[in-house]
Write an enzyme that holds these catalytic residues in place. Structure first.
Site, mmCIF file in Angstrom:
data_model
loop_
_atom_site.group_PDB
_atom_site.id
_atom_site.type_symbol
_atom_site.label_atom_id
_atom_site.label_comp_id
_atom_site.label_asym_id
_atom_site.label_seq_id
_atom_site.Cartn_x
_atom_site.Cartn_y
_atom_site.Cartn_z
ATOM 1 N N ASP A 152 0.839 -1.195 0.000
ATOM 2 C CA ASP A 152 0.000 0.000 0.000
ATOM 3 C C ASP A 152 0.877 1.249 0.000
ATOM 4 O O ASP A 152 1.989 1.251 0.544
ATOM 5 C CB ASP A 152 -0.887 0.030 1.247
ATOM 6 N N CYS A 153 0.357 2.312 -0.567
ATOM 7 C CA CYS A 153 1.094 3.576 -0.634
ATOM 8 C C CYS A 153 1.641 3.997 0.732
ATOM 9 O O CYS A 153 2.797 4.396 0.857
ATOM 10 C CB CYS A 153 0.181 4.663 -1.202
#
Length: 222
Positions: free
Chosen positions: A69-70
Site C-alpha cells: 500500500d502507498c
C-alpha cells in the site's frame, strides 16, 4: 442508489528520497519502500511518480511481483527476468512467501497473541475501503503477537497467511485496535501520526535462481 465516498481524495505528495536497495543480483531486486510512495502508477495524472518508475530509471529490467500500500513502508521484491517474475509470483500465490509486519495499534490490546480469521471484501459504496464480509468475502487470516506496550498503544508483529487488500488494517480494526495513522480506518489518529504505522519488516521466500530459501529485512522506522 450509489452513496458518496466518505474517504477523502488523498493529496499525493511522495517523499523525495533515494532508492534504498537492500539486495540485488541477476534475478531479483529487493528494496525498502518509503511510506507515501505508490508501488505502481496511479490512475490520475499526478500519480505517475512511484517506486517501480524510479527503480526502472536505475535498473531498466525491474519487473513487478507484488505491491505494498502507498502508506506502508518496508521490504518489497522485484524480478529482473520474466522467468524470475513467474517463479516469484508462484511463491506468493502458493503462500510459500512469508511476510512479517510491525504495526503500532491504538489502545492496549488484551492478550499476548492470537489469530484473526475473518473474510474480507470490498466496501463498494466507499472504495477503496474494505470490510469484513461473511457473505461474499474471501477468506483471510492474520496472526498477531504483542512486542511492546505503552499507556495508550500496542506494538505488534503481524503475520498474514493470505494477501487480501488492506487485510492487516481491516483485521486490526475488527479487533477494536486500528493501526495508528490510518487515514481510511482511523482518521482520528492522523493528526498525531502523519504516516500509517505499518511496516513490512521481513520477507522470506525461495530464490528463483538457486531454489534456496532467502530472507530479507528492513529496519522499522518508527
Amino acid at each position: 442508489m450509489h452513496k458518496p465516498s466518505l474517504i477523502p481524495d488523498f493529496a499525493y505528495d511522495p517523499p523525495d528520497t533515494p532508492l534504498s536497495i537492500l539486495h540485488e543480483d541477476a534475478a531479483i531486486l529487493v528494496l525498502d519502500k518509503p511510506a507515501g510512495l505508490l508501488t505502481v502508477p496511479g490512475k490520475l495524472e499526478n500519480r505517475q511518480d512511484c517506486l517501480i518508475t524510479r527503480l526502472r530509471a536505475a535498473r531498466w529490467d525491474a519487473l513487478l511481483v507484488h505491491r505494498l500500500d502507498c502508506d506502508t513502508s518496508g521490504v518489497i521484491i522485484f524480478a529482473r527476468t520474466r522467468q524470475a517474475q513467474g517463479f516469484l509470483g508462484q511463491e506468493f500465490e502458493q503462500r510459500r512467501a512469508q511476510k512479517a509486519y510491525v504495526a503500532r495499534l491504538k489502545g492496549r490490546i488484551e492478550g499476548e497473541s492470537g489469530t484473526v480469521d475473518l473474510p474480507l471484501g470490498s466496501d463498494w459504496d466507499y472504495r477503496p475501503r474494505q470490510k469484513v464480509d461473511h457473505t461474499h468475502g474471501r477468506p483471510a487470516q492474520t496472526d498477531w503477537q504483542v512486542i511492546g506496550r505503552s499507556e495508550d498503544e500496542t506494538r505488534v508483529r503481524l503475520t498474514p497467511h493470505t494477501g487480501r487488500s488492506h487485510q492487516l488494517r481491516v483485521h486490526m480494526l475488527a479487533l477494536g485496535h486500528p493501526i495508528l495513522g490510518d487515514q481510511i480506518y482511523a482518521p482520528e489518529t492522523r493528526a498525531a501520526h502523519p504516516r500509517l504505522m505499518l511496516h513490512a519488516e521481513t520477507l522470506s521466500l525461495h530464490h528463483p535462481a538457486t531454489g534456496e530459501r532467502v530472507s530479507f529485512a528492513a529496519p522499522v522506522p518508527f
